[in-house]
Design an enzyme around this catalytic site. Structure first.
Site, PDB file in Angstrom:
ATOM      1  N   LYS A 202       0.919  -1.181  -0.007  1.00  0.00           N
ATOM      2  CA  LYS A 202      -0.011  -0.098  -0.001  1.00  0.00           C
ATOM      3  C   LYS A 202       0.877   1.319  -0.017  1.00  0.00           C
ATOM      4  O   LYS A 202       0.714   2.209  -0.680  1.00  0.00           O
ATOM      5  CB  LYS A 202      -0.894   0.078   1.103  1.00  0.00           C
ATOM      6  CG  LYS A 202      -1.841   1.291   1.416  1.00  0.00           C
ATOM      7  CD  LYS A 202      -2.806   1.159   2.521  1.00  0.00           C
ATOM      8  CE  LYS A 202      -3.646   2.102   2.878  1.00  0.00           C
ATOM      9  NZ  LYS A 202      -4.466   2.109   4.061  1.00  0.00           N
ATOM     10  N   GLU A 208      10.601  -4.846   4.392  1.00  0.00           N
ATOM     11  CA  GLU A 208      10.805  -6.191   3.854  1.00  0.00           C
ATOM     12  C   GLU A 208      10.288  -6.278   2.378  1.00  0.00           C
ATOM     13  O   GLU A 208      11.005  -6.960   1.866  1.00  0.00           O
ATOM     14  CB  GLU A 208       9.779  -6.992   4.871  1.00  0.00           C
ATOM     15  CG  GLU A 208       9.954  -7.130   6.229  1.00  0.00           C
ATOM     16  CD  GLU A 208       9.342  -6.045   7.057  1.00  0.00           C
ATOM     17  OE1 GLU A 208       9.069  -4.877   6.692  1.00  0.00           O
ATOM     18  OE2 GLU A 208       9.126  -6.211   8.268  1.00  0.00           O
ATOM     19  N   GLY A 263      -4.813  -2.225   5.580  1.00  0.00           N
ATOM     20  CA  GLY A 263      -3.938  -3.499   5.201  1.00  0.00           C
ATOM     21  C   GLY A 263      -4.728  -4.806   4.965  1.00  0.00           C
ATOM     22  O   GLY A 263      -4.933  -5.603   4.327  1.00  0.00           O
ATOM     23  N   ARG A 264      -5.120  -4.916   6.520  1.00  0.00           N
ATOM     24  CA  ARG A 264      -5.917  -6.097   6.915  1.00  0.00           C
ATOM     25  C   ARG A 264      -7.074  -6.311   6.508  1.00  0.00           C
ATOM     26  O   ARG A 264      -7.820  -7.485   6.611  1.00  0.00           O
ATOM     27  CB  ARG A 264      -5.949  -6.347   8.381  1.00  0.00           C
ATOM     28  CG  ARG A 264      -6.235  -5.048   9.297  1.00  0.00           C
ATOM     29  CD  ARG A 264      -5.969  -5.110  10.663  1.00  0.00           C
ATOM     30  NE  ARG A 264      -6.272  -3.981  11.573  1.00  0.00           N
ATOM     31  CZ  ARG A 264      -5.759  -2.871  11.384  1.00  0.00           C
ATOM     32  NH1 ARG A 264      -4.603  -2.841  10.943  1.00  0.00           N
ATOM     33  NH2 ARG A 264      -6.169  -1.832  12.329  1.00  0.00           N
ATOM     34  N   GLU A 349      -4.696  -7.188  15.517  1.00  0.00           N
ATOM     35  CA  GLU A 349      -4.158  -5.492  15.017  1.00  0.00           C
ATOM     36  C   GLU A 349      -5.233  -4.715  15.154  1.00  0.00           C
ATOM     37  O   GLU A 349      -4.916  -3.245  15.281  1.00  0.00           O
ATOM     38  CB  GLU A 349      -3.432  -5.776  13.498  1.00  0.00           C
ATOM     39  CG  GLU A 349      -2.211  -4.680  13.388  1.00  0.00           C
ATOM     40  CD  GLU A 349      -1.703  -4.902  12.002  1.00  0.00           C
ATOM     41  OE1 GLU A 349      -2.467  -5.059  10.880  1.00  0.00           O
ATOM     42  OE2 GLU A 349      -0.358  -4.501  12.087  1.00  0.00           O
ATOM     43  N   HIS A 380      -4.702 -33.766  18.680  1.00  0.00           N
ATOM     44  CA  HIS A 380      -3.453 -34.519  19.131  1.00  0.00           C
ATOM     45  C   HIS A 380      -2.400 -33.637  20.110  1.00  0.00           C
ATOM     46  O   HIS A 380      -1.223 -34.270  19.993  1.00  0.00           O
ATOM     47  CB  HIS A 380      -3.046 -35.306  18.053  1.00  0.00           C
ATOM     48  CG  HIS A 380      -4.104 -36.200  17.556  1.00  0.00           C
ATOM     49  ND1 HIS A 380      -4.079 -37.395  17.846  1.00  0.00           N
ATOM     50  CD2 HIS A 380      -5.111 -35.871  16.560  1.00  0.00           C
ATOM     51  CE1 HIS A 380      -5.108 -38.042  17.258  1.00  0.00           C
ATOM     52  NE2 HIS A 380      -5.807 -37.155  16.405  1.00  0.00           N
ATOM     53  N   LYS A 500       9.590  -0.764  14.082  1.00  0.00           N
ATOM     54  CA  LYS A 500      10.072  -0.372  12.790  1.00  0.00           C
ATOM     55  C   LYS A 500      11.161   0.639  12.737  1.00  0.00           C
ATOM     56  O   LYS A 500      12.028   0.574  12.362  1.00  0.00           O
ATOM     57  CB  LYS A 500       8.916   0.154  11.875  1.00  0.00           C
ATOM     58  CG  LYS A 500       7.907  -0.882  11.328  1.00  0.00           C
ATOM     59  CD  LYS A 500       7.006  -0.101  10.301  1.00  0.00           C
ATOM     60  CE  LYS A 500       5.705  -1.147  10.169  1.00  0.00           C
ATOM     61  NZ  LYS A 500       4.830  -0.256   9.223  1.00  0.00           N
TER      62      LYS A 500
END
Ligand code: G6Q
Length: 536
Positions: A202, A208, A263-264, A349, A380, A500
């Site tokens: 965005k 990254e 973003g999410r 978030e 399990h 960041k």
């Protein structure tokens, strides 16, 4: 403040003696029906939650006093409810219709959305048909989405979930981590002239993503021996035209979105391009229709029969009144293996916040810790704690009647386990029942299951793009309602900023011959040790 209202106090009082599922089911043979909702084929069975009529009424009263309905109207109407960033929150517009005519801040955003979707449709169709070719004229068989967080988790989750609907000859990889191993995994064995990179960011400033994108570009240019190859092998999904151009991607091959898409909340925006290439434009349309089905339900169903609202309210009941800190999402569907991780971001978030909209500290708990894994694997492993641990964990089971990739006897076993787990959690096994099985005295306490552990079962015929859209929107709106009740801003994420900034500082220091003096002794020692390990 919500926790000083009589509605909140009434719920706290009710929580002193929470409802008991054995008693409730015993007293009301219609309970399952009474507490099951159907939204265009998506069944939401709430009956194994610790609720009864009076508690639901109290919870709905809480939603009313928190003004959830007017906040919902404000969101879908384009008000700047993301107040700390002064932005509208309009993911619902991404799945609207072109003729909705939604104008926000003077901009006809329904047309904007339709234009980007048309651009995506055209490009995805060309890639799928082989009409879009790479630098050497070869067709694209491998798409690599480079993005992180909201620019990765949604399309990655959905790509895995919709495996049965994918194009046979195009594989999509997702690279998010700046750990070079991730890009290495995606590119090992890849054929450069058949590979298309989608740089999804965005802001187009994310460390990254830009680091991975630069390495990917170097890999491609090195292999194809021509800088011009970038034009045919790189496209961008972004709101930052300048950044995209500066990276060297032709802005004609940029698919835009807007600051009002968080973003999410962006899987159904241009960020979904890799998914559209995989499942086709018609499949993507179906996904959008599923979102829209849940949106319509969310804005029109009464609060007391509104699936996302009730999920949210029941979550508040557990988090704030019963003081249970976590929530597990357990899909009995291997293809939804990334769905819990996706929801982790969506929920944690959004509502992992410690101050209200006005900046004052909250005086109650907010977002729960969300976690989960597909069943039956979890059975399990960690289910022991869910059945007999000291803190109840509310669970969402998610299941589908028709499998896409399994023999019928596999699927019956999967579903039997899903239903059995919900039943065991709800009703447990009493001491009397354990004794009646002839269990030796010394073991009786160990074999008792307390029961009265809540779960919701979300059930549909098949995991289609439509149903996936419904599921995602169900949780988006659940998170919205909880945020509205807690009075927090569910649409910012300042908590990710500090790390960041510090990383940028430390990155510059790793190469500096002088040892930094601006950190605590632990951080300085770690930097020093790292440098020593890295010495040739
Ligand atoms: C999501 C967050 C965050 C964001 C990533 C990637 O709501 O804002 O996860 O999506 O940090 O950001 P860019 O898309 O700007 O690279």
């Amino acid at each position: 403040m919500i926790d000083s209202t009589p509605e909140w106090a009434a719920l706290i009082a009710s929580a002193e003696e929470p409802p008991d599922l054995r008693t409730l089911f015993g007293a009301d043979p219609e309970r399952a029906d009474r507490f099951t909702l159907d939204v265009d084929g998506l069944t939401v069975d709430l009956s194994k939650n610790l609720i009864e009529k009076a508690v639901v009424e109290q919870l709905v009263a809480l939603a009313r006093i928190a003004d959830v309905e007017s906040r919902r109207t404000a969101m879908v109407g384009g008000a700047h409810i993301n107040s700390t960033e002064d932005r509208a929150v309009l993911h619902t517009a991404l799945r609207g219709q072109p003729d909705d005519g939604l104008v926000v801040d003077g901009q006809d955003i329904s047309s904007d959305v339709a234009a980007v979707l048309a651009h995506m449709r055209d490009f995805a169709t060309r890639v799928r048909s082989g009409d879009w070719v790479g630098h050497t004229g070869a067709r694209i068989r491998h798409v690599v989405n480079i993005g992180i967080g909201g620019s990765d988790l949604g399309p990655y989750m959905a790509y895995r979930a919709l495996e049965a609907f994918r194009h046979d000859d195009i594989e999509v990889s997702f690279v998010s981590n700046v750990d070079g191993a991730h890009l290495h995994q995606a590119l090992s064995g890849a054929t450069p002239d058949e590979t298309l990179f989608i740089v999804a960011s965005k802001t187009f400033t994310t460390l990254e993503t830009l680091t991975n994108a630069r390495s990917a570009r170097a890999w491609l240019v090195d292999a194809l021996g021509a800088e011009e190859a970038v034009a045919k092998h790189f496209v961008a999904l972004s709101t930052n035209e300048e950044g995209v151009a500066a990276f060297g991607i032709d802005t004609a091959n940029m698919f835009g979105f807007w600051d009002w898409v968080g973003g999410r909340y962006s899987v159904d925006s241009a960020i979904g391009l890799s998914l559209m290439i995989a499942i086709g434009a018609d499949g993507f349309d179906e996904l959008l229709a599923g979102f829209r089905s849940m949106d319509d339900h969310f804005v029109s169903a009464p609060l007391s029969a509104n699936a996302p609202v009730l999920l949210a309210l029941i979550g508040i009941w557990y988090r704030n009144m019963l003081a249970w800190p976590t929530h597990a999402v357990l899909p009995y569907c291997q293809l939804l293996d990334r769905f819990p991780a996706y929801l982790q971001q969506l929920d944690m978030e959004s509502n992992g916040k410690q101050v209200r909209l006005d900046g004052s500290p909250v005086t109650y708990e907010t977002g729960p810790i969300v976690w989960g894994e597909p069943g039956t694997n979890g059975q399990h492993a960690f289910y022991q704690l869910i059945h007999q641990g000291t803190t109840p964990v509310p669970v969402d089971f998610i299941a589908f009647a028709h499998p896409d990739f399994t023999e019928p006897d596999h699927h019956d076993a999967l579903m039997a386990n899903c239903f059995a787990q919900a039943e065991a959690l709800a009703f447990g096994k009493t001491e009397g029942e354990v004794r009646s099985e002839g269990v030796p005295d010394a073991l009786v306490a160990h074999k008792v299951f307390p029961g009265n552990r809540p779960s919701t079962t979300i059930f549909a015929e098949r995991l289609t793009p439509f149903v996936l859209g419904q599921l995602i929107a169900l949780y988006e709106h659940k998170v919205f309602v909880q945020g509205a009740i807690w009075g927090v801003n569910s649409f910012d994420q300042w908590g990710v900023e500090l790390g960041k900034v510090l990383a940028t500082t430390i990155l510059a220091e790793l190469d500096d011959p002088a040892l930094p003096t601006n950190h605590d002794s632990s951080t300085t020692a770690l930097i020093e040790r790292y440098r020593n390990f890295r010495k040739p």
